[in-house]
Design a protein around this motif. Structure first.
Motif, PDB file in Angstrom:
ATOM      1  N   ALA A  55      64.312 -44.913   7.159  1.00  0.00           N
ATOM      2  CA  ALA A  55      65.026 -46.109   6.720  1.00  0.00           C
ATOM      3  C   ALA A  55      65.036 -47.176   7.817  1.00  0.00           C
ATOM      4  O   ALA A  55      64.843 -48.375   7.548  1.00  0.00           O
ATOM      5  CB  ALA A  55      66.448 -45.741   6.309  1.00  0.00           C
ATOM      6  N   LEU A  56      65.278 -46.746   9.064  1.00  0.00           N
ATOM      7  CA  LEU A  56      65.273 -47.698  10.174  1.00  0.00           C
ATOM      8  C   LEU A  56      63.890 -48.306  10.383  1.00  0.00           C
ATOM      9  O   LEU A  56      63.759 -49.513  10.642  1.00  0.00           O
ATOM     10  CB  LEU A  56      65.737 -47.003  11.457  1.00  0.00           C
ATOM     11  CG  LEU A  56      67.240 -46.719  11.564  1.00  0.00           C
ATOM     12  CD1 LEU A  56      67.532 -45.868  12.792  1.00  0.00           C
ATOM     13  CD2 LEU A  56      68.026 -48.019  11.614  1.00  0.00           C
ATOM     14  N   LEU A  57      62.848 -47.488  10.259  1.00  0.00           N
ATOM     15  CA  LEU A  57      61.496 -47.994  10.440  1.00  0.00           C
ATOM     16  C   LEU A  57      61.129 -48.983   9.341  1.00  0.00           C
ATOM     17  O   LEU A  57      60.432 -49.977   9.598  1.00  0.00           O
ATOM     18  CB  LEU A  57      60.504 -46.829  10.459  1.00  0.00           C
ATOM     19  CG  LEU A  57      60.555 -45.952  11.717  1.00  0.00           C
ATOM     20  CD1 LEU A  57      59.721 -44.694  11.531  1.00  0.00           C
ATOM     21  CD2 LEU A  57      60.077 -46.738  12.934  1.00  0.00           C
ATOM     22  N   ARG A  58      61.589 -48.737   8.128  1.00  0.00           N
ATOM     23  CA  ARG A  58      61.331 -49.699   7.044  1.00  0.00           C
ATOM     24  C   ARG A  58      62.004 -51.025   7.325  1.00  0.00           C
ATOM     25  O   ARG A  58      61.473 -52.094   7.024  1.00  0.00           O
ATOM     26  CB  ARG A  58      61.823 -49.134   5.708  1.00  0.00           C
ATOM     27  CG  ARG A  58      61.021 -47.953   5.191  1.00  0.00           C
ATOM     28  CD  ARG A  58      61.450 -47.580   3.777  1.00  0.00           C
ATOM     29  NE  ARG A  58      60.857 -46.317   3.382  1.00  0.00           N
ATOM     30  CZ  ARG A  58      61.488 -45.150   3.416  1.00  0.00           C
ATOM     31  NH1 ARG A  58      62.762 -45.107   3.812  1.00  0.00           N
ATOM     32  NH2 ARG A  58      60.877 -44.035   3.054  1.00  0.00           N
ATOM     33  N   ARG A  59      63.222 -50.957   7.899  1.00  0.00           N
ATOM     34  CA  ARG A  59      63.961 -52.183   8.190  1.00  0.00           C
ATOM     35  C   ARG A  59      63.304 -52.964   9.334  1.00  0.00           C
ATOM     36  O   ARG A  59      63.186 -54.191   9.279  1.00  0.00           O
ATOM     37  CB  ARG A  59      65.400 -51.841   8.564  1.00  0.00           C
ATOM     38  CG  ARG A  59      66.303 -53.060   8.732  1.00  0.00           C
ATOM     39  CD  ARG A  59      67.682 -52.635   9.180  1.00  0.00           C
ATOM     40  NE  ARG A  59      68.226 -51.571   8.325  1.00  0.00           N
ATOM     41  CZ  ARG A  59      69.303 -50.863   8.624  1.00  0.00           C
ATOM     42  NH1 ARG A  59      69.946 -51.077   9.779  1.00  0.00           N
ATOM     43  NH2 ARG A  59      69.748 -49.935   7.812  1.00  0.00           N
ATOM     44  N   ILE A  60      62.866 -52.253  10.376  1.00  0.00           N
ATOM     45  CA  ILE A  60      62.259 -52.919  11.530  1.00  0.00           C
ATOM     46  C   ILE A  60      60.857 -53.420  11.194  1.00  0.00           C
ATOM     47  O   ILE A  60      60.453 -54.509  11.601  1.00  0.00           O
ATOM     48  CB  ILE A  60      62.208 -51.956  12.737  1.00  0.00           C
ATOM     49  CG1 ILE A  60      63.619 -51.587  13.174  1.00  0.00           C
ATOM     50  CG2 ILE A  60      61.435 -52.569  13.900  1.00  0.00           C
ATOM     51  CD1 ILE A  60      63.662 -50.486  14.207  1.00  0.00           C
ATOM     52  N   GLY A  61      60.112 -52.618  10.472  1.00  0.00           N
ATOM     53  CA  GLY A  61      58.730 -52.967  10.159  1.00  0.00           C
ATOM     54  C   GLY A  61      58.608 -53.632   8.810  1.00  0.00           C
ATOM     55  O   GLY A  61      59.429 -54.469   8.431  1.00  0.00           O
ATOM     56  N   GLY A  62      57.566 -53.248   8.079  1.00  0.00           N
ATOM     57  CA  GLY A  62      57.344 -53.844   6.770  1.00  0.00           C
ATOM     58  C   GLY A  62      56.866 -55.276   6.884  1.00  0.00           C
ATOM     59  O   GLY A  62      56.241 -55.680   7.866  1.00  0.00           O
TER      60      GLY A  62
END
Length: 203
Positions: free
Chosen positions: A170-177
C-alpha cells in the motif's frame, strides 16, 4: 602463468541476481510501485537486475515528452529529472548564445497593423532544435534507469518499515504509481511561466 590484473570497482558488474520471480514478494513490490504497466517495465528493467549500474535503454514516452516540458517525468513522480529536463535545454541554449538571443521580427499574423512579433533567427531556431533533440535522446535513454533506481530505493526504505506485506504494498502504491494531477499542475505552471516570459519580452 600471468594472472590478469583485477578490474577496478567501477568496472566490476554489480550483479543483483536477475529479475524477481513472477509473483514473488519482490515482484509484487515492484509491481505495486510501478503500477499496471509493471509487466512491460519488468522487461525494461531486466538489464538493471542483471547489473545495477547505469545502462542505456529506451523509453519513447519520456523522449517525446521533452519538447512539451518533460511531463512523463512528472507523470512518473520523478520530480528532480523533470526539473532537469525542463530547464536544461533553455539553459544550454542561452549558454551557447551567451545570453544574447538572436531575434528577428515578423508581421503579426493576427493583427497585421500591430507591432511585429520577435522570433528566433533561422540559425538560432536550428540550434534550439538540436538542443531539444539532444535532451530528448538523453531523457529517452535514462528514463527507465531513473525509474528503476527510484523504485529500488523506495522498496529498500519502505518495505522494512511497513507493519506487514500488505502495508508495504500500500505504501509503495502511494509513493510510486502515476499522477495525472502532477502533470496538469506542471503543465499549468509551464504555461504560466511561458506567458510571463512572453509579456516580459514584449515589454
Amino acid at each position: 602463468m600471468t594472472v590478469p590484473p583485477s578490474l577496478p570497482s567501477w568496472a566490476t558488474p554489480k550483479t543483483v541476481g536477475g529479475p524477481p520471480a513472477p509473483d514473488s514478494p519482490l515482484d509484487r513490490q515492484y509491481g505495486a510501485f510501478v503500477g499496471r504497466r509493471w509487466p512491460a517495465y519488468r522487461r525494461k528493467f531486466a538489464p538493471f537486475f542483471a547489473d545495477a549500474r547505469f545502462q542505456p535503454t529506451w523509453n519513447w514516452a519520456a523522449a517525446l515528452s521533452v519538447p512539451v516540458g518533460a511531463l512523463w517525468f512528472l507523470y512518473r513522480k520523478l520530480y528532480l529529472p523533470f526539473v532537469f529536463f525542463t530547464m536544461a535545454p533553455g539553459f544550454v541554449f542561452r549558454m551557447l548564445w551567451e545570453g544574447d538571443l538572436p531575434m528577428r521580427e515578423v508581421p503579426n499574423p493576427i493583427d497585421p497593423a500591430g507591432p511585429p512579433l520577435p522570433i528566433l533567427t533561422r540559425d538560432a531556431a536550428l540550434v534550439m532544435l538540436g538542443v531539444v533533440l539532444s535532451a530528448a535522446v538523453l531523457a529517452g535513454g535514462t528514463a527507465n534507469f531513473l525509474l528503476f533506481r527510484r523504485a529500488s530505493a523506495a522498496i529498500r526504505v519502505v518495505a522494512p518499515r511497513a507493519p506487514d506485506a500488505e502495508g508495504a504494498l500500500a505504501l509503495l502504491r502511494r509513493i510510486g504509481g502515476t499522477s495525472w494531477r502532477a502533470v496538469l499542475i506542471g503543465f499549468a505552471v509551464l504555461m504560466f511561466l511561458q506567458l510571463l516570459g512572453g509579456r516580459a519580452g514584449a515589454a
